[in-house]
Design a protein around this motif. Structure first.
Motif, PDB file in Angstrom:
ATOM      1  N   SER A  55       0.732  -1.293   0.079  1.00  0.00           N
ATOM      2  CA  SER A  55      -0.112   0.011  -0.192  1.00  0.00           C
ATOM      3  C   SER A  55       0.776   1.295  -0.049  1.00  0.00           C
ATOM      4  O   SER A  55       1.946   1.348   0.778  1.00  0.00           O
ATOM      5  N   ILE A  56       0.750   2.098  -1.002  1.00  0.00           N
ATOM      6  CA  ILE A  56       1.695   3.297  -1.219  1.00  0.00           C
ATOM      7  C   ILE A  56       0.558   4.452  -0.816  1.00  0.00           C
ATOM      8  O   ILE A  56      -0.510   4.551  -1.771  1.00  0.00           O
ATOM      9  N   ALA A  57       1.168   5.299  -0.235  1.00  0.00           N
ATOM     10  CA  ALA A  57       0.259   6.671   0.113  1.00  0.00           C
ATOM     11  C   ALA A  57       1.250   7.897   0.182  1.00  0.00           C
ATOM     12  O   ALA A  57       2.474   7.933   0.461  1.00  0.00           O
ATOM     13  N   ARG A  58       0.616   9.037  -0.124  1.00  0.00           N
ATOM     14  CA  ARG A  58       1.393  10.317  -0.344  1.00  0.00           C
ATOM     15  C   ARG A  58       0.595  11.014   0.930  1.00  0.00           C
ATOM     16  O   ARG A  58      -0.629  11.183   1.264  1.00  0.00           O
ATOM     17  N   SER A  59       1.458  11.798   1.765  1.00  0.00           N
ATOM     18  CA  SER A  59       0.741  12.816   2.667  1.00  0.00           C
ATOM     19  C   SER A  59       0.134  13.800   2.052  1.00  0.00           C
ATOM     20  O   SER A  59       0.687  14.385   0.939  1.00  0.00           O
ATOM     21  N   LEU A  60      -0.758  14.448   2.751  1.00  0.00           N
ATOM     22  CA  LEU A  60      -1.531  15.569   2.084  1.00  0.00           C
ATOM     23  C   LEU A  60      -0.690  16.984   2.140  1.00  0.00           C
ATOM     24  O   LEU A  60      -0.839  17.831   1.585  1.00  0.00           O
ATOM     25  N   ASP A  61       0.362  16.730   3.055  1.00  0.00           N
ATOM     26  CA  ASP A  61       1.279  17.969   3.115  1.00  0.00           C
ATOM     27  C   ASP A  61       2.298  18.156   2.023  1.00  0.00           C
ATOM     28  O   ASP A  61       3.055  19.111   1.978  1.00  0.00           O
ATOM     29  N   GLY A  62       2.165  17.212   1.099  1.00  0.00           N
ATOM     30  CA  GLY A  62       3.182  17.132   0.114  1.00  0.00           C
ATOM     31  C   GLY A  62       4.817  16.793   0.485  1.00  0.00           C
ATOM     32  O   GLY A  62       5.731  17.036  -0.525  1.00  0.00           O
ATOM     33  N   MET A  63       4.873  16.340   1.678  1.00  0.00           N
ATOM     34  CA  MET A  63       6.331  15.938   1.956  1.00  0.00           C
ATOM     35  C   MET A  63       6.848  14.812   2.134  1.00  0.00           C
ATOM     36  O   MET A  63       8.046  14.516   2.022  1.00  0.00           O
ATOM     37  N   THR A  64       5.884  13.673   2.178  1.00  0.00           N
ATOM     38  CA  THR A  64       6.288  12.448   2.444  1.00  0.00           C
ATOM     39  C   THR A  64       5.394  11.307   1.681  1.00  0.00           C
ATOM     40  O   THR A  64       4.393  11.612   1.212  1.00  0.00           O
ATOM     41  N   VAL A  65       5.946  10.197   1.282  1.00  0.00           N
ATOM     42  CA  VAL A  65       5.469   9.195   0.896  1.00  0.00           C
ATOM     43  C   VAL A  65       5.556   7.857   1.633  1.00  0.00           C
ATOM     44  O   VAL A  65       6.583   7.729   2.233  1.00  0.00           O
ATOM     45  N   VAL A  66       4.527   6.916   1.924  1.00  0.00           N
ATOM     46  CA  VAL A  66       4.753   5.976   2.633  1.00  0.00           C
ATOM     47  C   VAL A  66       4.317   4.592   2.001  1.00  0.00           C
ATOM     48  O   VAL A  66       3.636   4.430   1.330  1.00  0.00           O
ATOM     49  N   ASN A  67       5.315   3.548   2.047  1.00  0.00           N
ATOM     50  CA  ASN A  67       5.281   2.388   1.491  1.00  0.00           C
ATOM     51  C   ASN A  67       5.041   1.145   2.637  1.00  0.00           C
ATOM     52  O   ASN A  67       5.896   1.163   3.261  1.00  0.00           O
ATOM     53  N   ILE A  68       3.721   0.713   2.712  1.00  0.00           N
ATOM     54  CA  ILE A  68       3.696  -0.354   3.701  1.00  0.00           C
ATOM     55  C   ILE A  68       3.466  -1.536   2.769  1.00  0.00           C
ATOM     56  O   ILE A  68       2.729  -1.873   2.106  1.00  0.00           O
ATOM     57  N   GLU A  69       4.253  -2.831   3.224  1.00  0.00           N
ATOM     58  CA  GLU A  69       4.689  -3.743   2.141  1.00  0.00           C
ATOM     59  C   GLU A  69       4.739  -5.061   2.924  1.00  0.00           C
ATOM     60  O   GLU A  69       5.230  -5.040   3.800  1.00  0.00           O
ATOM     61  N   ALA A  70       3.952  -5.922   2.682  1.00  0.00           N
ATOM     62  CA  ALA A  70       3.853  -7.199   3.466  1.00  0.00           C
ATOM     63  C   ALA A  70       4.702  -8.281   2.468  1.00  0.00           C
ATOM     64  O   ALA A  70       4.449  -8.266   1.190  1.00  0.00           O
ATOM     65  N   ILE A  71       5.563  -9.086   3.024  1.00  0.00           N
ATOM     66  CA  ILE A  71       6.366  -9.951   2.528  1.00  0.00           C
ATOM     67  C   ILE A  71       6.453 -11.093   3.400  1.00  0.00           C
ATOM     68  O   ILE A  71       5.892 -11.314   4.515  1.00  0.00           O
ATOM     69  N   SER A  72       7.015 -12.505   2.707  1.00  0.00           N
ATOM     70  CA  SER A  72       6.737 -13.588   3.553  1.00  0.00           C
ATOM     71  C   SER A  72       7.715 -13.908   4.691  1.00  0.00           C
ATOM     72  O   SER A  72       7.437 -14.778   5.570  1.00  0.00           O
ATOM     73  N   ASP A  73       8.780 -13.006   4.823  1.00  0.00           N
ATOM     74  CA  ASP A  73       9.824 -13.425   5.341  1.00  0.00           C
ATOM     75  C   ASP A  73      10.866 -12.189   5.646  1.00  0.00           C
ATOM     76  O   ASP A  73      11.163 -11.571   4.775  1.00  0.00           O
ATOM     77  N   PRO A  74      11.259 -11.907   6.710  1.00  0.00           N
ATOM     78  CA  PRO A  74      12.590 -10.925   7.039  1.00  0.00           C
ATOM     79  C   PRO A  74      13.654 -11.229   5.873  1.00  0.00           C
ATOM     80  O   PRO A  74      14.066  -9.870   5.564  1.00  0.00           O
TER      81      PRO A  74
END
Length: 116
Positions: A55-74
């Motif tokens: 899931s990739i999201a942009r902040s509304l303040d125009g400063m950050t992007v966040v990628n939350i990613e699920a993977i099978s193993d560290p």
């Protein structure tokens, strides 16, 4: 090529590893950072069996992007970064941003109370 599992919801989830990458875009470069992380994640999704979803999201303040990613193993993180194409793509992201990259495992799942 192995077909990845379909995402499903379960009351008692399987242990999952999450990558949380908070990307601090250089001024005026949030869109560039967003598009680069999209490209990186799509590359991984098409080629790496340990990838589950992102899931990739942009902040509304125009400063950050966040990628939350699920993977099978560290250990998948090392596999991803050992790919020279992936590493080059990540270097391009570093040209427009800095990142806080953390790996997590699920410790609890909280769901809303279901009305009886």
């Amino acid at each position: 090529m192995r077909t990845p599992p379909s995402p499903t919801f379960a009351i008692h989830p399987q242990p999952t590893t999450f990558i949380v990458n908070v990307i601090h875009a250089r001024p005026g470069m949030q869109d560039d950072a967003f598009h680069l992380i999209q490209e990186i994640v799509r590359y991984v999704a098409e080629r790496k069996p340990g990838f589950l979803w992102s899931s990739i999201a942009r902040s509304l303040d125009g400063m950050t992007v966040v990628n939350i990613e699920a993977i099978s193993d560290p250990g998948d993180v090392e596999v991803f970064f050992s790919d020279p194409v992936f590493a080059t793509m990540f270097d391009r992201l570093d040209d427009v941003s800095t990142s806080e990259f953390h790996t997590y495992t699920v410790g609890d799942l909280v769901l809303p109370k279901v009305a009886s």
